[in-house]
Write an enzyme that holds these catalytic residues in place. Structure first.
Site, PDB file in Angstrom:
ATOM      1  N   ASP A  33       0.884  -1.163   0.000  1.00 13.72           N
ATOM      2  CA  ASP A  33       0.000   0.000   0.000  1.00 13.72           C
ATOM      3  C   ASP A  33       0.920   1.210   0.000  1.00 13.72           C
ATOM      4  O   ASP A  33       1.507   1.551   1.031  1.00 13.72           O
ATOM      5  CB  ASP A  33      -0.889  -0.045   1.261  1.00 13.72           C
ATOM      6  CG  ASP A  33      -1.661   1.249   1.485  1.00 13.72           C
ATOM      7  OD1 ASP A  33      -1.668   2.111   0.586  1.00 13.72           O
ATOM      8  OD2 ASP A  33      -2.259   1.383   2.572  1.00 13.72           O
TER       9      ASP A  33
ATOM     10  N   LYS B  84       2.939  11.126  -3.515  1.00 11.78           N
ATOM     11  CA  LYS B  84       1.878  10.438  -4.269  1.00 11.78           C
ATOM     12  C   LYS B  84       0.944  11.416  -4.984  1.00 11.78           C
ATOM     13  O   LYS B  84       0.386  11.114  -6.031  1.00 11.78           O
ATOM     14  CB  LYS B  84       1.088   9.547  -3.309  1.00 11.78           C
ATOM     15  CG  LYS B  84       0.020   8.693  -3.957  1.00 11.78           C
ATOM     16  CD  LYS B  84      -0.555   7.736  -2.941  1.00 11.78           C
ATOM     17  CE  LYS B  84      -1.721   6.951  -3.450  1.00 11.78           C
ATOM     18  NZ  LYS B  84      -2.203   6.002  -2.433  1.00 11.78           N
TER      19      LYS B  84
ATOM     20  N   GLU C 276      -7.263   0.465  -4.355  1.00 15.94           N
ATOM     21  CA  GLU C 276      -7.243   0.369  -2.885  1.00 15.94           C
ATOM     22  C   GLU C 276      -8.567  -0.170  -2.315  1.00 15.94           C
ATOM     23  O   GLU C 276      -8.540  -1.067  -1.463  1.00 15.94           O
ATOM     24  CB  GLU C 276      -6.890   1.728  -2.283  1.00 15.94           C
ATOM     25  CG  GLU C 276      -5.435   2.103  -2.538  1.00 15.94           C
ATOM     26  CD  GLU C 276      -5.137   3.580  -2.364  1.00 15.94           C
ATOM     27  OE1 GLU C 276      -6.031   4.320  -1.910  1.00 15.94           O
ATOM     28  OE2 GLU C 276      -4.004   3.992  -2.677  1.00 15.94           O
TER      29      GLU C 276
ATOM     30  N   ASP D 147     -12.471   5.787   2.908  1.00 12.88           N
ATOM     31  CA  ASP D 147     -11.034   5.805   3.196  1.00 12.88           C
ATOM     32  C   ASP D 147     -10.575   7.218   3.576  1.00 12.88           C
ATOM     33  O   ASP D 147     -10.430   8.089   2.715  1.00 12.88           O
ATOM     34  CB  ASP D 147     -10.282   5.299   1.947  1.00 12.88           C
ATOM     35  CG  ASP D 147      -8.777   5.192   2.166  1.00 12.88           C
ATOM     36  OD1 ASP D 147      -8.267   5.714   3.176  1.00 12.88           O
ATOM     37  OD2 ASP D 147      -8.109   4.586   1.310  1.00 12.88           O
TER      38      ASP D 147
END
Ligand code: AMP
Length: 382
Positions: free
Chosen positions: A5, A68, A145, A167
């Site tokens: 992850d 990211k 994800e 999330d």
């Protein structure tokens, strides 16, 4: 084979053990999660993880956080006259994750499955794959994800159903509506905000602490960098404590000094006070959930399960708000920090055959994704 992850704030690596069960592998310092932070000075050594994160307060120009956010963007990050692509910097994180895991396990694996947000476009997915390749890894698959989370919960092996994956991490929020079962997983819609997360809670609490301290002590600290970074750290700790208890003490000895000598910071905060401060932000996430449901054309009542992912879903107000909205208790049986990485490891186990009875999950091509609503200001590093 590893499942990684690769998160905006933190990254986690897992493997399928010999008994067929997924397991998170600790990094060199014993941490199960590794901050996605990079520090380098004079372009010599690259420090990744907790130690790099700590450098941010002292030397922000040599510290890169949230790389990211830039994946897939045609941008370079200049550090001491040398330019790096987001892929090159992400590669440093991936390499560190795999090196630490290999060292811990005494093996030398380099095949990985890496997760990406469901809203990542082709460009961002390719950039993630490239980061793996630059790191010298063989990227077997890039998976979504939320799909990884669903895999970790074993939802792919039951009858088809529609689920919601909520999330909320440190710096980003996304919500996905998925249809999963019979070995397929379709992302019906996603929504979110790439600038919303637990960092905002820390920021709001820090401001509250500063205001009270300045009001009560008469000493101004808003312009003292070191004091502010200590307050930020204390705020995050207090926030975490408030997930467990109804109140928290915030104590910072010798935060600054005035003409009479050292000044300490000592405050108490009730959970209810904290919840009032962050309620607007939490409500913003619920609005995104509404958008995602609307876009998916699925009835709220047909969503049979809500999975919580990301460290900030430990905040009781977040759980309460989701429960109120859906009229259902969200599923938080698995560790929200680890669930995506665990799912990635399961996917790697499916690929190499160490996990049986599952043919396939995810591989939702982008064109299949029905709708994505994102409030994002893509581009800037934090
Ligand atoms: P992630 O990006 O999923 O690793 O989540 C990181 C965020 O989760 C950070 O903002 C953390 O402060 C937050 N977090 C971690 N543990 C807790 C906790 N016990 N209560 C509230 N927030 C937490």
């Amino acid at each position: 084979m590893y499942g990684i992850d690769l998160g905006t704030t933190n990254s986690v690596i897992s493997i399928i053990d010999n008994d067929g069960k997924p397991r998170v592998i600790e990094n060199k310092n014993g941490g199960r999660i590794t901050p996605s932070a990079i520090f380098t000075k004079d372009n010599k050594e690259f420090v990744i993880g907790e130690n790099a994160k700590k450098k941010y307060g002292m030397d922000p120009t040599h510290t890169i956080l949230s790389i990211k956010r830039l994946m897939g963007a045609n941008e370079k990050i200049k550090i001491d006259e040398i330019e790096y692509s987001p892929e090159e910097l992400s590669a440093k994180i991936l390499r560190k994750m795999v090196d630490d895991a290999n060292e811990k396990l005494g093996i030398n694996y380099n095949q990985v499955v890496i997760t990406v947000p469901a809203y990542f476009d082709d460009n961002q997915r390719n950039a993630t794959k490239k980061a793996g390749e630059i790191a010298g890894l063989e990227v077997l698959r890039i998976i979504n994800e939320p799909t990884a989370a669903a895999l970790a919960y074993g939802l792919d092996q039951r009858e088809p159903r529609t689920i919601c994956v909520y999330d909320l991490g440190g710096g980003t929020f996304d919500v996905s509506i998925l249809t999963i079962g019979e070995n397929i997983c379709e992302v019906n819609s996603t929504a979110g905000n790439t600038r919303l997360g637990g960092d905002d809670f820390d920021e709001i609490l820090s401001k509250w602490i500063i205001d009270i301290f300045e009001r009560d002590s008469g000493v101004l600290i808003s312009n003292q960098t070191v004091a502010i970074s200590r307050i930020r750290e204390a705020a995050e700790n207090a926030k975490k404590q408030l997930s467990e208890s109804n109140e928290a003490d915030i104590i910072i000895p010798f935060i600054t000094q005035d003409e009479n000598g050292p000044v300490n910071l000592e405050l108490n905060i009730k959970r209810s006070e904290f919840e009032e401060m962050i309620s607007e932000k939490v409500q913003e996430t619920i609005e995104c959930v509404k958008n995602a449901i609307e876009d998916s054309k699925i009835n709220k009542s047909d969503i049979s399960e809500i999975l919580l992912v990301g460290g900030s879903t430990r905040t009781p107000l977040v759980q309460k708000s989701i429960e109120e909205f859906f009229g259902k208790t969200p599923n938080r049986n698995l560790n929200p920090d680890e669930v995506v990485s665990i799912g990635a490891a399961i996917q790697s186990g499916i690929i190499n055959g160490s996990i049986e009875n599952i043919i396939l999950a995810d591989v939702t091509p982008l064109t299949d994704r029905k709708s994505t609503r994102l409030n994002s200001s893509h581009g800037k590093l934090t």
